[in-house]
Design a protein around this motif. Structure first.
Motif, mmCIF file in Angstrom:
data_model
loop_
_atom_site.group_PDB
_atom_site.id
_atom_site.type_symbol
_atom_site.label_atom_id
_atom_site.label_comp_id
_atom_site.label_asym_id
_atom_site.label_seq_id
_atom_site.Cartn_x
_atom_site.Cartn_y
_atom_site.Cartn_z
ATOM 1 N N ASP A 1 82.316 12.705 71.955
ATOM 2 C CA ASP A 1 82.387 13.772 72.474
ATOM 3 C C ASP A 1 83.170 15.051 71.682
ATOM 4 O OD1 ASP A 1 80.522 13.260 74.437
ATOM 5 O OD2 ASP A 1 82.272 12.151 75.479
ATOM 6 N N LEU A 2 82.803 16.221 71.554
ATOM 7 C CA LEU A 2 83.667 17.315 70.927
ATOM 8 C C LEU A 2 83.490 18.250 72.234
ATOM 9 C CD1 LEU A 2 84.494 19.129 68.383
ATOM 10 C CD2 LEU A 2 81.970 19.908 68.290
ATOM 11 N N ASP A 3 84.787 18.481 72.419
ATOM 12 C CA ASP A 3 85.095 19.688 73.181
ATOM 13 C C ASP A 3 85.937 21.000 72.603
ATOM 14 O OD1 ASP A 3 85.133 20.715 75.944
ATOM 15 O OD2 ASP A 3 87.219 20.692 75.850
ATOM 16 N N ILE A 4 85.380 22.200 72.690
ATOM 17 C CA ILE A 4 85.849 23.314 72.210
ATOM 18 C C ILE A 4 86.553 24.247 73.382
ATOM 19 C CG2 ILE A 4 85.432 25.305 70.674
ATOM 20 C CD1 ILE A 4 84.311 23.480 68.875
ATOM 21 N N ARG A 5 87.452 24.800 73.352
ATOM 22 C CA ARG A 5 88.116 25.426 74.373
ATOM 23 C C ARG A 5 88.514 26.665 73.788
ATOM 24 N NH1 ARG A 5 88.936 23.831 79.388
ATOM 25 N NH2 ARG A 5 88.421 21.527 79.611
ATOM 26 N N ILE A 6 88.462 27.766 74.427
ATOM 27 C CA ILE A 6 88.950 29.121 74.003
ATOM 28 C C ILE A 6 89.485 29.638 75.216
ATOM 29 C CG2 ILE A 6 88.570 31.389 73.456
ATOM 30 C CD1 ILE A 6 86.257 30.566 71.670
ATOM 31 N N GLY A 7 90.773 29.561 75.340
ATOM 32 C CA GLY A 7 91.495 29.763 76.681
ATOM 33 C C GLY A 7 91.006 28.960 77.674
ATOM 34 N N GLY B 1 81.602 31.059 70.669
ATOM 35 C CA GLY B 1 82.943 32.074 70.390
ATOM 36 C C GLY B 1 82.399 33.727 70.765
ATOM 37 N N ASN B 2 81.155 33.971 70.381
ATOM 38 C CA ASN B 2 80.683 35.162 70.724
ATOM 39 C C ASN B 2 80.915 35.590 72.044
ATOM 40 O OD1 ASN B 2 80.096 35.573 67.837
ATOM 41 N ND2 ASN B 2 77.863 35.079 68.144
ATOM 42 N N ARG B 3 80.339 34.589 73.135
ATOM 43 C CA ARG B 3 80.384 34.910 74.338
ATOM 44 C C ARG B 3 81.937 35.218 74.974
ATOM 45 N NH1 ARG B 3 76.866 30.314 74.752
ATOM 46 N NH2 ARG B 3 78.667 29.016 75.692
ATOM 47 N N ASN B 4 82.997 34.750 74.102
ATOM 48 C CA ASN B 4 84.303 34.740 74.469
ATOM 49 C C ASN B 4 84.906 35.670 73.568
ATOM 50 O OD1 ASN B 4 85.055 32.612 76.578
ATOM 51 N ND2 ASN B 4 83.499 31.713 75.180
ATOM 52 N N ASP B 5 84.246 36.400 72.796
ATOM 53 C CA ASP B 5 84.555 37.590 71.967
ATOM 54 C C ASP B 5 85.671 37.134 70.954
ATOM 55 O OD1 ASP B 5 83.371 39.686 73.219
ATOM 56 O OD2 ASP B 5 84.770 39.503 74.705
ATOM 57 N N VAL B 6 85.262 35.963 70.216
ATOM 58 C CA VAL B 6 86.246 35.428 69.313
ATOM 59 C C VAL B 6 85.211 35.199 68.249
ATOM 60 C CG1 VAL B 6 87.618 33.289 68.310
ATOM 61 C CG2 VAL B 6 87.801 34.369 70.889
ATOM 62 N N ALA B 7 85.348 35.540 66.791
ATOM 63 C CA ALA B 7 84.503 35.210 65.503
ATOM 64 C C ALA B 7 84.959 33.977 65.045
ATOM 65 C CB ALA B 7 84.613 36.515 64.757
ATOM 66 N N ARG C 1 95.454 33.679 74.181
ATOM 67 C CA ARG C 1 94.339 32.407 74.039
ATOM 68 C C ARG C 1 94.542 31.622 73.102
ATOM 69 N NH1 ARG C 1 88.605 34.877 74.666
ATOM 70 N NH2 ARG C 1 89.384 36.210 73.099
ATOM 71 N N GLU C 2 94.314 30.241 73.203
ATOM 72 C CA GLU C 2 94.374 29.304 72.106
ATOM 73 C C GLU C 2 92.651 28.830 71.982
ATOM 74 O OE1 GLU C 2 98.645 26.977 71.921
ATOM 75 O OE2 GLU C 2 97.006 26.076 73.295
ATOM 76 N N LEU C 3 92.566 28.545 70.512
ATOM 77 C CA LEU C 3 91.407 27.669 70.321
ATOM 78 C C LEU C 3 91.778 26.218 70.076
ATOM 79 C CD1 LEU C 3 88.329 27.469 69.103
ATOM 80 C CD2 LEU C 3 89.331 28.121 66.811
ATOM 81 N N GLU C 4 91.016 25.399 70.835
ATOM 82 C CA GLU C 4 91.397 24.003 70.791
ATOM 83 C C GLU C 4 90.263 23.195 70.744
ATOM 84 O OE1 GLU C 4 94.075 20.860 73.469
ATOM 85 O OE2 GLU C 4 92.803 22.298 74.609
ATOM 86 N N ILE C 5 90.322 22.214 69.853
ATOM 87 C CA ILE C 5 88.932 21.226 69.280
ATOM 88 C C ILE C 5 89.760 19.833 69.554
ATOM 89 C CG2 ILE C 5 87.604 20.617 67.766
ATOM 90 C CD1 ILE C 5 88.354 23.438 66.305
ATOM 91 N N LYS C 6 88.780 19.059 70.323
ATOM 92 C CA LYS C 6 89.210 17.775 70.592
ATOM 93 C C LYS C 6 87.971 17.033 70.418
ATOM 94 C CE LYS C 6 92.315 18.362 74.356
ATOM 95 N NZ LYS C 6 92.927 17.847 75.823
ATOM 96 N N ILE C 7 88.220 15.627 69.792
ATOM 97 C CA ILE C 7 87.322 14.709 69.284
ATOM 98 C C ILE C 7 87.537 13.528 70.018
ATOM 99 C CG2 ILE C 7 86.187 13.427 67.640
ATOM 100 C CD1 ILE C 7 85.401 16.330 67.216
ATOM 101 N N PHE C 8 86.475 12.945 70.857
ATOM 102 C CA PHE C 8 86.970 11.864 71.838
ATOM 103 C C PHE C 8 86.072 10.827 71.241
ATOM 104 C CE2 PHE C 8 87.799 15.417 74.313
ATOM 105 C CZ PHE C 8 88.831 15.167 75.395
ATOM 106 N N PRO C 9 86.390 9.409 70.917
ATOM 107 C CA PRO C 9 85.820 8.430 70.551
ATOM 108 C C PRO C 9 84.946 7.885 71.641
ATOM 109 C CG PRO C 9 87.845 7.812 70.848
ATOM 110 C CD PRO C 9 87.881 9.156 71.035
#
Length: 110
Positions: free
Chosen positions: A2-8, A35-41, A100-108
């Motif tokens: 699983d990949l999870d991307i968070r913006i704020g 990203g576009n939906r959250n106003d981040v390029a 806000r932070e951009l956070e990316i997580k990879i879960f095995p």
């Protein structure tokens, strides 16, 4: 995997069915739209290079977990703060603006 991307507080979960044969273009289309939906390029963060490295670091555990994941952390990537979390999870964090932070997580899968 699983990949999870968070913006704020907003999150985009992405299922990576086969980490050895995934379509980075399809994943990036989802990520860019998020990203576009959250106003981040997100194009400027080179996630098309970071995400495959993170996936390989977690999926590459046949060489001895968590050595591959920790190797990704040691190598680093741009301005991202990379961290290995017990259980084979890789995280990457970078500020996108003052609040806000951009956070990316990879879960095995194991």
């Amino acid at each position: 995997m699983d990949l999870d991307i968070r913006i704020g507080k907003e999150s985009l979960p992405v299922d990576i069915e086969n980490p050895f044969r995934f379509d980075i273009s399809a994943v990036m289309n989802e990520v860019i739209e998020f990203g576009n939906r959250n106003d981040v390029a997100l194009e400027s963060y080179e996630l098309d290079k970071l995400i495959p490295r993170m996936i390989k670091g977690v999926a590459g555990c046949e060489a001895g977990c968590p050595s591959d994941a920790q190797n990704v952390v040691r190598q680093g990537f741009g301005n991202f703060k990379l961290e290995y979390v017990e259980g084979g999870i890789l995280t990457a964090v970078q500020n996108v603006d003052d609040s806000r932070e951009l956070e990316i997580k990879i879960f095995p899968d194991f």
